[in-house]
Design a protein around this motif. Sequence first.
Motif, PDB file in Angstrom:
ATOM      1  N   ARG A 507       1.761  24.775  -8.605  1.00  0.00           N
ATOM      2  CA  ARG A 507       2.807  23.822  -8.229  1.00  0.00           C
ATOM      3  C   ARG A 507       2.444  22.458  -8.796  1.00  0.00           C
ATOM      4  N   GLU A 509       3.119  19.590  -7.839  1.00  0.00           N
ATOM      5  CA  GLU A 509       2.800  18.562  -6.850  1.00  0.00           C
ATOM      6  C   GLU A 509       1.289  18.454  -6.634  1.00  0.00           C
ATOM      7  N   THR A 510       0.554  19.561  -6.833  1.00  0.00           N
ATOM      8  CA  THR A 510      -0.883  19.574  -6.586  1.00  0.00           C
ATOM      9  C   THR A 510      -1.699  19.425  -7.875  1.00  0.00           C
TER      10      THR A 510
END
Length: 576
Positions: A507, A509-510
């Motif tokens: 992901r 976001e990470t």
Amino acid sequence: MLVLFKLLGSLALLMFGMKSMSDALQKMAGPQLRHVLGAMTTNRFTGMLTGMLVTASVQSSTATTVMTVSFVNAGLLTLAQAISVIMGANIGTTLTAWIMSAGMSFDITSAVYPAFLVGIILIYLKRYRYIGDFLFGLSFLLLGLGTLRITGAEMHLGENQAVLDFFASFDPDSFVTTLVFLFLGGVLTFCVQSSAAVMAITMILCSSGALPIYQGIALVMGENIGTTITSNLAALSANTQARRAALAHMFFNVFGVVWILFVFRPFVDAVCGLVGYDVAMVKGEVATKVFLANAAKLSFVLAAFHTCFNVVNTFILIWFIPQIERFVCWVIKPKKVDEEDEFRLHFITAGFMKTPELSVFEAQKEIQAFSERMQRMFNMVRELLTLSSSTSSKKDSNGADFNKLYSRIEKYEGISDNMELEIANYLDQVSDAHLSDDTKAKIRSMLREISELESIGDACFNMARTISRKYNGKQDHFNERQYDHIHQMMELTDQSLTQMNRLMMGRKETFDVNRTFNIEHEINNFRSQLKSQNITDVNNHEYTYAVGTIYMDLINECEKLGDYVVNVVEARMGIR
């Protein structure tokens, strides 16, 4: 003829409304539904409930099945979990029958016009246009149902002697009659490619009194099988897991039809009693008002049967999911091909039915596979360099290994070109549909990603050609320090590719994007250092100018490859 065209036009309106409503719901909640599907399938019961809720939300069992198959291919769901989701999807899709039965029983055509007005206002507001699209789809659906109901009444099928004689020619108590109507329902559904349309026709025939309830129920059972035939034919050209999921769907419905044939009359009578429909009531023996009130419940009987059939069938089969999984795996064997060296898209399947919003997920999985393949190709180049450094004769086995590996890299370069074209063509087809703004942005990013990934393949092949030219030419070997520098540069480049694949598989976001930028700075600085050192070494006659040129070609190609990796990462992260 006018009435016939009105009937067919109403069916077309119904089918268009269903599709528009489903597409709008998927635009509003597509990504969230995918996350729900991945998170709520920890066991067979939550999987079944998830499939039921998702299908009821998007009004499309096909969309749920496609999402499920995509997750199986991605390794996020096992085939057993997918089967439980498909069972739930069969229950969720019965909501459509209840909507249709309500439309057949009440005059709702007047209510759709305010909905059209509100829908067009929301569409022009743009911010709420998906809600407007949903209202338009629902309104078309209800308008189609209302027109069908009125058209059915105008046809006076219950008073048409030819129609009555046709259905009366079948013995209502004969098991063969049930099988005939079962077969007829399957064929009709397969021909019109819409179980909703056949269900609407069945409701008209039953509500008008032309078709006895038992034969109508048999048509509904046939519709359940007919819709799975369509899915299986569509999945013939798909991958192994898609075909297994489609077969599991067919097995579920065929098994249900087989067992219900043994308890057909008692089961139908129980459903009629549940709804409050009097099976024994005969026209002429009671007041017309009473008979019509009883007949008005027939559409609800059909919807109730559809729901009860799928609920009971799921309750029976949910305990045997491991056995169903073994059965479909035994029937459909995977194709024996060299997965790495053959050009074959794993997740994008031309034959299997899709919806635009969900197709983007499959394309993303294909790009992940593309990215992994490019890192494998780069590692082959590193291996090729190692083979080329051998001082043994080119006529021995080392030469054969070198040529074999070079041919493999050359094949991978062709595969990367084909993958770029196939994925781009697929995304181009998807982009022709009405998509949400987020999905359009994703497609733009994905087109940029595949272009840069193909450039990585080109860079790898350029390095392989440079190594081959040196290996087959008359130039001297690199000295030990040059080999060390090339290996150091390739190690940095491989770290960059590893970071890229970590982003593609995880992901965003990470993901720490600064790590990729730092590696790129290291590559650039190292290239500049080696470029200056190379000029000094050539002037000091440590090696020839020709060897220095080949040496710097490899270094520069690694630096270019690092740039392509950064471009992929920026496209994935949405950085311009």
